[in-house]
Design a protein around this motif. Structure first.
Motif, PDB file in Angstrom:
ATOM      1  N   GLU A  76      42.443  41.773  36.444  1.00 15.00           N
ATOM      2  CA  GLU A  76      42.553  42.947  35.590  1.00 15.00           C
ATOM      3  C   GLU A  76      41.806  44.090  36.250  1.00 15.00           C
ATOM      4  N   ILE A  77      42.474  45.216  36.425  1.00 10.86           N
ATOM      5  CA  ILE A  77      41.852  46.402  37.008  1.00 10.86           C
ATOM      6  C   ILE A  77      40.988  47.048  35.930  1.00 10.86           C
ATOM      7  N   LEU A  78      39.741  47.346  36.274  1.00  9.83           N
ATOM      8  CA  LEU A  78      38.786  47.929  35.333  1.00  9.83           C
ATOM      9  C   LEU A  78      38.531  49.394  35.661  1.00  9.83           C
TER      10      LEU A  78
ATOM     11  N   PRO B   5      38.527  28.726  47.798  1.00  5.96           N
ATOM     12  CA  PRO B   5      38.160  29.196  46.463  1.00  5.96           C
ATOM     13  C   PRO B   5      39.393  29.458  45.594  1.00  5.96           C
ATOM     14  N   ALA B   6      39.258  29.249  44.297  1.00 11.08           N
ATOM     15  CA  ALA B   6      40.390  29.367  43.368  1.00 11.08           C
ATOM     16  C   ALA B   6      40.938  30.787  43.277  1.00 11.08           C
ATOM     17  N   TRP B   7      40.139  31.797  43.558  1.00 12.43           N
ATOM     18  CA  TRP B   7      40.585  33.193  43.440  1.00 12.43           C
ATOM     19  C   TRP B   7      41.383  33.668  44.651  1.00 12.43           C
ATOM     20  N   VAL B   8      41.398  32.890  45.733  1.00 13.30           N
ATOM     21  CA  VAL B   8      42.135  33.276  46.940  1.00 13.30           C
ATOM     22  C   VAL B   8      43.633  33.273  46.648  1.00 13.30           C
TER      23      VAL B   8
ATOM     24  N   LEU C  20      37.479  48.081  40.939  1.00 20.41           N
ATOM     25  CA  LEU C  20      36.781  47.025  40.210  1.00 20.41           C
ATOM     26  C   LEU C  20      37.803  46.142  39.507  1.00 20.41           C
ATOM     27  N   LEU C  21      37.588  44.839  39.613  1.00 24.01           N
ATOM     28  CA  LEU C  21      38.543  43.897  39.041  1.00 24.01           C
ATOM     29  C   LEU C  21      37.813  42.803  38.283  1.00 24.01           C
ATOM     30  N   TYR C  22      38.480  42.321  37.240  1.00 24.31           N
ATOM     31  CA  TYR C  22      37.999  41.142  36.526  1.00 24.31           C
ATOM     32  C   TYR C  22      38.918  39.992  36.921  1.00 24.31           C
ATOM     33  N   VAL C  23      38.345  38.907  37.395  1.00 24.38           N
ATOM     34  CA  VAL C  23      39.116  37.749  37.850  1.00 24.38           C
ATOM     35  C   VAL C  23      39.245  36.772  36.684  1.00 24.38           C
ATOM     36  N   ASN C  24      40.465  36.526  36.250  1.00 22.41           N
ATOM     37  CA  ASN C  24      40.730  35.592  35.157  1.00 22.41           C
ATOM     38  C   ASN C  24      41.477  34.393  35.742  1.00 22.41           C
ATOM     39  N   LEU C  25      40.719  33.366  36.129  1.00 23.19           N
ATOM     40  CA  LEU C  25      41.337  32.197  36.762  1.00 23.19           C
ATOM     41  C   LEU C  25      42.180  31.396  35.780  1.00 23.19           C
TER      42      LEU C  25
ATOM     43  N   THR D 228      33.512  36.532  38.693  1.00 23.56           N
ATOM     44  CA  THR D 228      34.562  37.077  37.840  1.00 23.56           C
ATOM     45  C   THR D 228      34.641  38.597  37.932  1.00 23.56           C
ATOM     46  N   LYS D 229      33.621  39.245  38.481  1.00 27.14           N
ATOM     47  CA  LYS D 229      33.641  40.699  38.649  1.00 27.14           C
ATOM     48  C   LYS D 229      33.634  41.008  40.140  1.00 27.14           C
TER      49      LYS D 229
END
Length: 153
Positions: free
Chosen positions: A132-134, A44-47, A121-126, A109-110
């Motif tokens: 981004e820490i929320l 996966p791209a977020w890894v 909680l994080l927002y994943v911006n590929l 993305t969440k």
């Protein structure tokens, strides 16, 4: 009258060896095809590993008096993480956490780090290769959101 009779001599051992060689080659082909399928596993791209410099745990922005925290987060394909948080000013205890994570939406993305009490909680911006820490209570960005970004290493 002497008639010659031809008797074909065929060795069963040569047929058996030929048959076994054929089976062995078919078996090798099957094994190679299986290995080829296993190699095509998509990551996966977020890894990956992300790091950044964030405000201390009690702050909502970087202050002049506070040196902040060094944060390194590794997200693994098996839905686990390793989080390393080190206070640069000594105000907070260092933390090395391991655990499971989960996504809260189909777009992935969440993200939530399970068993992390704060800033989990994080927002994943590929597109920007960032996390981004929320805010924990609202899952919204901090006012000083640029202070809460982790860049892909």
């Amino acid at each position: 009258m002497n008639k010659s009779i031809l008797i074909p001599l065929v060795s069963l051992s040569s047929l058996t060896v030929t048959g076994l060689v054929g089976c062995e080659r078919a078996s090798e082909t099957t094994v190679k095809q299986t290995e080829a399928v296993q190699v095509k596993h998509i990551v996966p791209a977020w890894v990956g590993s992300y790091s950044g410099h964030t405000p201390c745990m009690s702050c909502s922005a970087l202050c002049e008096d506070c040196e902040g925290m060094a944060v390194k987060l590794t997200l693994n394909a098996d839905m686990t993480y390793t989080l390393d948080r080190q206070s640069m000013s000594g105000n907070d205890q260092p933390a090395l956490l391991h655990g499971a994570m989960k996504f809260h939406n189909p777009e992935k993305t969440k993200l939530e780090l399970v068993n992390v009490e704060s800033r989990n909680l994080l927002y994943v911006n590929l597109a920007n290769k960032q996390l981004e820490i929320l805010k924990n209570d609202t899952a919204q960005p901090y006012d000083a959101q640029d202070n809460f970004l982790l860049e892909r290493a």
